[in-house]
Design a protein around this motif. Structure first.
Motif, short mmCIF file in Angstrom:
data_model
loop_
_atom_site.label_atom_id
_atom_site.label_comp_id
_atom_site.label_asym_id
_atom_site.label_seq_id
_atom_site.Cartn_x
_atom_site.Cartn_y
_atom_site.Cartn_z
N GLY A 112 -21.50 1.91 148.06
CA GLY A 112 -22.92 1.60 148.22
C GLY A 112 -23.62 1.11 146.97
N VAL A 113 -22.91 1.02 145.86
CA VAL A 113 -23.52 0.45 144.65
C VAL A 113 -22.83 -0.88 144.37
CG1 VAL A 113 -24.48 2.51 143.58
CG2 VAL A 113 -22.05 2.00 143.27
N THR A 114 -23.62 -1.89 144.04
CA THR A 114 -23.12 -3.26 144.10
C THR A 114 -23.53 -4.08 142.88
OG1 THR A 114 -25.11 -4.17 145.12
CG2 THR A 114 -23.48 -3.20 146.62
N GLY A 115 -22.84 -5.18 142.70
CA GLY A 115 -23.34 -6.25 141.84
C GLY A 115 -24.32 -7.11 142.63
N HIS A 116 -24.78 -8.20 142.00
CA HIS A 116 -25.90 -8.93 142.59
C HIS A 116 -26.08 -10.28 141.93
CE1 HIS A 116 -28.00 -7.65 138.87
NE2 HIS A 116 -27.25 -6.57 139.01
N GLY A 117 -26.77 -11.17 142.65
CA GLY A 117 -27.26 -12.38 142.02
C GLY A 117 -28.29 -12.03 140.97
N ILE A 118 -28.52 -12.95 140.03
CA ILE A 118 -29.45 -12.67 138.91
C ILE A 118 -29.97 -13.99 138.37
CG2 ILE A 118 -27.47 -12.61 137.28
CD1 ILE A 118 -29.13 -10.40 135.76
N ASP B 124 -30.22 -12.23 145.66
CA ASP B 124 -29.06 -12.34 146.56
C ASP B 124 -27.97 -13.15 145.87
OD1 ASP B 124 -30.32 -10.98 148.60
OD2 ASP B 124 -31.09 -12.79 149.54
N PRO B 125 -26.71 -12.95 146.20
CA PRO B 125 -26.20 -12.01 147.19
C PRO B 125 -25.83 -10.67 146.54
CG PRO B 125 -24.41 -13.37 146.36
CD PRO B 125 -25.65 -13.78 145.59
N LEU B 126 -25.67 -9.65 147.38
CA LEU B 126 -25.05 -8.42 146.90
C LEU B 126 -23.54 -8.68 146.72
CD1 LEU B 126 -26.69 -5.67 149.16
CD2 LEU B 126 -27.29 -6.31 146.81
N ILE B 127 -22.98 -8.07 145.71
CA ILE B 127 -21.53 -8.18 145.49
C ILE B 127 -20.95 -6.78 145.65
CG2 ILE B 127 -19.72 -8.93 143.92
CD1 ILE B 127 -21.93 -10.57 142.45
N PHE B 128 -20.39 -6.54 146.80
CA PHE B 128 -19.88 -5.19 147.11
C PHE B 128 -18.63 -4.91 146.28
CE2 PHE B 128 -22.12 -6.90 150.76
CZ PHE B 128 -23.10 -5.92 150.94
N ASN B 129 -18.50 -3.65 145.88
CA ASN B 129 -17.31 -3.25 145.13
C ASN B 129 -16.25 -2.66 146.03
OD1 ASN B 129 -18.08 -3.95 142.41
ND2 ASN B 129 -19.55 -2.26 142.49
N HIS B 130 -16.66 -2.21 147.22
CA HIS B 130 -15.71 -1.61 148.17
C HIS B 130 -15.71 -2.44 149.46
CE1 HIS B 130 -13.50 1.17 150.61
NE2 HIS B 130 -13.41 2.05 149.63
N PRO B 131 -14.54 -2.88 149.92
CA PRO B 131 -14.50 -3.74 151.11
C PRO B 131 -15.17 -3.12 152.33
CG PRO B 131 -12.35 -3.66 150.06
CD PRO B 131 -13.21 -2.66 149.33
N GLU B 132 -15.14 -1.79 152.46
CA GLU B 132 -15.77 -1.17 153.63
C GLU B 132 -17.30 -1.25 153.58
OE1 GLU B 132 -14.31 2.81 154.48
OE2 GLU B 132 -12.25 2.12 154.21
N ASP B 133 -17.85 -1.60 152.43
CA ASP B 133 -19.30 -1.76 152.31
C ASP B 133 -19.77 -3.16 152.72
OD1 ASP B 133 -19.54 0.82 151.36
OD2 ASP B 133 -19.69 0.25 149.25
N ILE B 134 -18.85 -4.10 152.82
CA ILE B 134 -19.25 -5.50 153.07
C ILE B 134 -19.95 -5.60 154.41
CG2 ILE B 134 -18.40 -7.84 153.55
CD1 ILE B 134 -16.08 -7.28 151.61
N ASP B 135 -21.19 -6.16 154.39
CA ASP B 135 -21.79 -6.43 155.70
C ASP B 135 -22.20 -7.89 155.85
OD1 ASP B 135 -24.05 -6.34 154.16
OD2 ASP B 135 -25.03 -4.73 155.29
N TYR B 136 -22.05 -8.68 154.81
CA TYR B 136 -22.18 -10.13 154.97
C TYR B 136 -21.43 -10.79 153.82
CZ TYR B 136 -25.75 -9.81 151.33
OH TYR B 136 -26.41 -9.58 150.17
N ASP B 137 -21.22 -12.07 153.96
CA ASP B 137 -20.43 -12.78 152.95
C ASP B 137 -21.05 -14.15 152.69
OD1 ASP B 137 -18.41 -13.10 151.13
OD2 ASP B 137 -16.78 -13.24 152.58
N TYR B 138 -20.80 -14.70 151.54
CA TYR B 138 -21.32 -16.02 151.18
C TYR B 138 -20.22 -16.83 150.53
CZ TYR B 138 -26.28 -14.87 151.75
OH TYR B 138 -27.50 -14.54 152.25
N GLY B 139 -20.30 -18.13 150.69
CA GLY B 139 -19.46 -19.02 149.89
C GLY B 139 -20.03 -19.11 148.49
N ILE B 140 -19.14 -19.17 147.51
CA ILE B 140 -19.60 -19.28 146.12
C ILE B 140 -19.82 -20.76 145.79
CG2 ILE B 140 -18.93 -18.92 143.72
CD1 ILE B 140 -17.55 -16.33 144.65
#
Ligand code: MF3
Ligand code: CO
Ligand code: CO
Length: 257
Positions: free
Chosen positions: A169-175, A182-198
């Motif tokens: 539940g603690v993440t990286g992020h856009g800055i 946005d976007p959140l960068i999840f550290n644990h795959p089970e936390d992923i609830d959306y994805d973006y192309g880089i």
């Protein structure tokens, strides 16, 4: 909404990131037995202000609460958002995680590092090594054509090989124009609830926070500090990264070198 940055933005972010890295190096030089987290926070605030910049965390609002410090200093089982208080006195063996954000001419950067104070166990030194390795593996996927989740999997797979687990539940992020975009960068795959192309022009704060045992976390009594539930210690490294057409450009510096 993802805000893409241009080359002018990149120049501003580079300046900001240089100040943030220098601030962490200052923290590194201050860390020793008997120093308080407040003393480190005060020194970093003064340093950032002396550069004509502003600490991004100072006055930052999260869920209606205002953060009144320039750094987060998290000790041992504190994963992130530890408060730099006067009664937090450093004394080895300890893992001291210092997180700092800088705003310079409207551009934010964010970087964190873990310092071992005193006689820290080999397993916990390995935790630091694995977390740092995960950061750089994750950064390697910050290039056009990849997805943000590729960063997540790189982090996760790296630390799992050592038997460690990302804090949940603690993440990286856009800055960039804001400390957190946005976007959140999840550290644990089970936390992923959306994805973006880089895409070229993304600026990302990638920040694995890794627990030596399980990644479940709780919030401390102060309402800010995130701690592991099982008391296991954690490590945290964070870089601000720009996605160029040729791949990632790390704007903050590796302060171990
Ligand atoms: N530690 C956070 C990050 O790296 C930022 C802290 S925000 C604060 O993204 F308000 F808690 F300071
Ligand atoms: Co940070
Ligand atoms: Co961050």
């Amino acid at each position: 909404m993802i805000i893409l940055k241009n080359d002018v933005d990149l120049l501003g972010m580079k300046e900001s990131a240089k100040i943030a890295s220098s601030a962490l190096r200052l923290a590194k030089n201050l860390i020793r037995d008997g120093v308080t987290a407040k003393e480190i926070d005060d020194a970093i605030r003064e340093f950032i202000l002396s550069k004509g910049a502003r600490p991004s965390f100072l006055g930052y609002k999260v869920e209606g609460k205002t953060y009144n410090y320039s750094t987060c200093i998290s000790i041992n089982d504190e994963v992130v958002h530890g408060l730099p208080l006067e009664n937090k006195v450093l004394k080895g063996p300890m893992l001291v995680k210092v997180d700092v954000g800088v705003e310079f001419e409207g551009y934010h950067s964010d970087t964190a590092w873990t310092f071992a104070l005193g006689d820290v166990s080999e397993r916990r030194i390995l935790l630091m090594k694995a977390t740092k390795e995960a950061l750089y593996k994750g950064i390697g996927f910050a290039k056009p054509g990849r997805k943000v989740s590729d960063i997540t999997y790189a982090i996760y797979e790296t630390v799992r090989r050592y038997g460690f687990e990302p804090a949940r539940g603690v993440t990286g992020h856009g800055i960039g124009l804001d400390l957190h975009e946005d976007p959140l960068i999840f550290n644990h795959p089970e936390d992923i609830d959306y994805d973006y192309g880089i895409k070229v022009g993304m600026a990302l704060a990638i920040e694995p926070m890794i627990a030596e045992k399980r990644g479940y976390v709780k919030t401390g009594k102060d309402g800010w500090t995130i701690l592991t539930k099982d008391g296991s210690w954690s490590a945290h490294y964070e870089h601000t990264v720009f996605v160029s057409k040729d791949g990632p450009i790390i704007l903050t510096e590796d302060i171990d070198v």
